[in-house]
Design an enzyme around this catalytic site. Structure first.
Site, mmCIF file in Angstrom:
data_model
loop_
_atom_site.group_PDB
_atom_site.id
_atom_site.type_symbol
_atom_site.label_atom_id
_atom_site.label_comp_id
_atom_site.label_asym_id
_atom_site.label_seq_id
_atom_site.Cartn_x
_atom_site.Cartn_y
_atom_site.Cartn_z
ATOM 1 N N LYS A 52 0.828 -1.223 0.000
ATOM 2 C CA LYS A 52 0.000 0.000 0.000
ATOM 3 C C LYS A 52 0.857 1.266 0.000
ATOM 4 C CE LYS A 52 -4.151 -1.588 2.454
ATOM 5 N NZ LYS A 52 -5.041 -1.317 3.591
ATOM 6 N N ALA A 77 -5.272 2.117 9.768
ATOM 7 C CA ALA A 77 -6.728 2.291 9.746
ATOM 8 C C ALA A 77 -7.110 3.669 10.285
ATOM 9 C CB ALA A 77 -7.393 1.191 10.585
HETATM 10 P P1 NAP Z 1 -1.449 -0.759 12.521
HETATM 11 O O1 NAP Z 1 -1.109 0.191 11.427
HETATM 12 O O2 NAP Z 1 -0.426 -1.760 12.956
HETATM 13 O O3 NAP Z 1 -1.857 0.133 13.814
HETATM 14 C C1 NAP Z 1 -2.165 -0.472 15.033
HETATM 15 C C2 NAP Z 1 -2.671 0.575 16.003
HETATM 16 O O4 NAP Z 1 -3.050 -0.086 17.216
HETATM 17 C C3 NAP Z 1 -1.616 1.615 16.387
HETATM 18 O O5 NAP Z 1 -2.227 2.839 16.638
HETATM 19 C C4 NAP Z 1 -1.062 1.001 17.676
HETATM 20 O O6 NAP Z 1 -0.462 1.930 18.542
HETATM 21 C C5 NAP Z 1 -2.343 0.513 18.310
HETATM 22 N N1 NAP Z 1 -2.105 -0.472 19.354
HETATM 23 C C6 NAP Z 1 -1.771 -1.773 19.208
HETATM 24 N N2 NAP Z 1 -1.638 -2.362 20.417
HETATM 25 C C7 NAP Z 1 -1.909 -1.402 21.348
HETATM 26 C C8 NAP Z 1 -1.959 -1.378 22.768
HETATM 27 N N3 NAP Z 1 -1.711 -2.478 23.477
HETATM 28 N N4 NAP Z 1 -2.286 -0.224 23.384
HETATM 29 C C9 NAP Z 1 -2.557 0.891 22.660
HETATM 30 N N5 NAP Z 1 -2.530 0.939 21.314
HETATM 31 C C10 NAP Z 1 -2.212 -0.195 20.663
HETATM 32 O O7 NAP Z 1 -2.728 -1.600 12.184
HETATM 33 P P2 NAP Z 1 -3.997 -1.142 11.296
HETATM 34 O O8 NAP Z 1 -3.775 -1.559 9.895
HETATM 35 O O9 NAP Z 1 -4.282 0.288 11.583
HETATM 36 O O10 NAP Z 1 -5.133 -2.099 11.878
HETATM 37 C C11 NAP Z 1 -5.712 -1.845 13.152
HETATM 38 C C12 NAP Z 1 -6.974 -2.686 13.284
HETATM 39 O O11 NAP Z 1 -7.899 -2.264 12.283
HETATM 40 C C13 NAP Z 1 -6.768 -4.185 13.053
HETATM 41 O O12 NAP Z 1 -7.536 -4.882 14.003
HETATM 42 C C14 NAP Z 1 -7.292 -4.416 11.651
HETATM 43 O O13 NAP Z 1 -7.811 -5.705 11.467
HETATM 44 C C15 NAP Z 1 -8.424 -3.394 11.603
HETATM 45 N N6 NAP Z 1 -8.765 -2.947 10.252
HETATM 46 C C16 NAP Z 1 -10.064 -3.080 9.856
HETATM 47 C C17 NAP Z 1 -10.439 -2.651 8.594
HETATM 48 C C18 NAP Z 1 -11.872 -2.813 8.162
HETATM 49 O O14 NAP Z 1 -12.145 -2.719 6.955
HETATM 50 N N7 NAP Z 1 -12.793 -3.021 9.072
HETATM 51 C C19 NAP Z 1 -9.508 -2.062 7.727
HETATM 52 C C20 NAP Z 1 -8.187 -1.929 8.176
HETATM 53 C C21 NAP Z 1 -7.829 -2.378 9.441
HETATM 54 P P3 NAP Z 1 1.134 2.245 18.439
HETATM 55 O O15 NAP Z 1 1.266 3.225 17.321
HETATM 56 O O16 NAP Z 1 1.467 2.830 19.756
HETATM 57 O O17 NAP Z 1 1.821 0.939 18.189
#
Ligand code: NAP
Length: 287
Positions: free
Chosen positions: A72, A136
């Protein structure tokens, strides 16, 4: 099943791994339902081989494709144009090929805002507390601001995503009227005040995703006030701990399933010019 012919247009998904993806089923079903002469395939493309894959796909006239991480962001340097949202997010999940000219777009934020608007109405007067600053969160933040949301309060842990979000917010402020703040998610008092004066709370972190179904960043049930809509981008499980607590307190809730469906529907529209037949697709793949 519609026959594949010499005229069939190619679309697909580029990434690794891709074999688990629901996108081929969703798009091929929608093509069939609308009798459109397209096919959607999954291509296992590893990071570092995107350029070669792209050269081949362009040469054979692919109509468009989706990408998974990390492609991406890698694709940005190879496209000819970026949509305003993709340029701000620095991320592309959908490419449209118009006679060899590639346009990169991002539809995750559009998918989220469509699903939110169905429950919450117009974003114009709304204040959102947004947990997270990863991929996201960024797509939601950018699209909500472009759609005219009044205020967005982002909370994340201090670190790389926090710093990137600070830079992004400066850019979004230059191109929209939305007021956006960014604070440390460990500042529990500020986060509590923010939720109490917001009408939308969105978890865009991975906290609560399976197999950690019992985790939630918000543990104080008193924060789930009656005017709060609580949403989670997670769709596995269908109801996260956050959503089940909010529901018990009487809040309206929404999970990430519609976001997933609608981001696909937007890609479909960009390639074909047709609206995806949402209800049969929802019934078959998104319940
Ligand atoms: P990502 O880029 O890896 O970001 C993860 C986020 O979660 C970051 O802000 C991270 O904070 C935070 N995080 C993780 N563990 C944490 C904790 N213990 N305490 C506080 N913050 C925490 O992942 P992403 O692509 O954004 O995906 C995030 C979620 O969205 C996933 O569950 C994914 O499946 C879902 N998603 C859904 C869709 C949909 O269409 N429904 C689309 C995309 C993603 P830090 O920056 O501090 O690490």
């Amino acid at each position: 099943m519609k026959e594949i012919t010499g005229h069939t247009k190619l679309t697909g998904l580029l990434g690794s791994p891709v074999s688990h993806s629901i996108s081929p089923s969703m798009h091929n079903e929608a093509f069939q339902l609308l009798n459109l002469d397209y096919v959607y395939l999954a291509f296992n493309v590893q990071s570092g081989t995107l350029y070669d894959a792209l050269k081949g796909l362009k040469a054979i006239g692919i109509r468009g494709f989706n990408l998974t991480m990390p492609l991406k962001t890698e694709i940005i340097r190879y496209v000819d144009h970026l949509s305003p949202a993709a340029a701000l997010c620095g991320s592309v999940n959908t490419v449209i090929n118009n006679k060899g000219v590639l346009t990169g777009d991002t539809t995750d934020g559009i998918g989220y805002m469509r699903s939110l608007t169905e429950v919450a109405g117009s974003p114009k007067d709304q204040v959102m507390t947004l947990l997270g600053a990863g991929g996201a969160a960024v797509s939601i933040l950018v699209q909500a601001a472009l759609d005219g949301m009044k205020e967005i309060r982002v909370f994340n842990r201090k670190g790389a995503n926090f710093d990137k979000a600070a830079a992004l917010i400066e850019k979004v402020h230059m191109s929209t009227q939305c007021k956006i703040t960014l604070d440390d998610i460990e500042d529990h008092d500020l986060l509590a005040q923010s939720i109490l004066s917001s009408n939308i709370l969105t978890n865009s972190t991975s906290v609560g995703m399976a197999p950690n179904d019992n985790e939630t960043l918000i543990k104080d049930r008193t924060l789930f006030h009656e005017n709060l809509i609580v949403s989670d981008v997670i769709y596995n499980p269908r109801e996260t701990k956050l959503l089940s607590m909010a529901k018990e307190q009487g809040c309206k809730t929404l999970n990430g399933l519609n976001m997933l469906l609608y981001q696909g529907a937007e890609s479909f529209r960009l390639w074909t010019g047709h609206e995806m037949p949402i209800e049969p697709i929802r019934e078959k793949y998104f319940t």
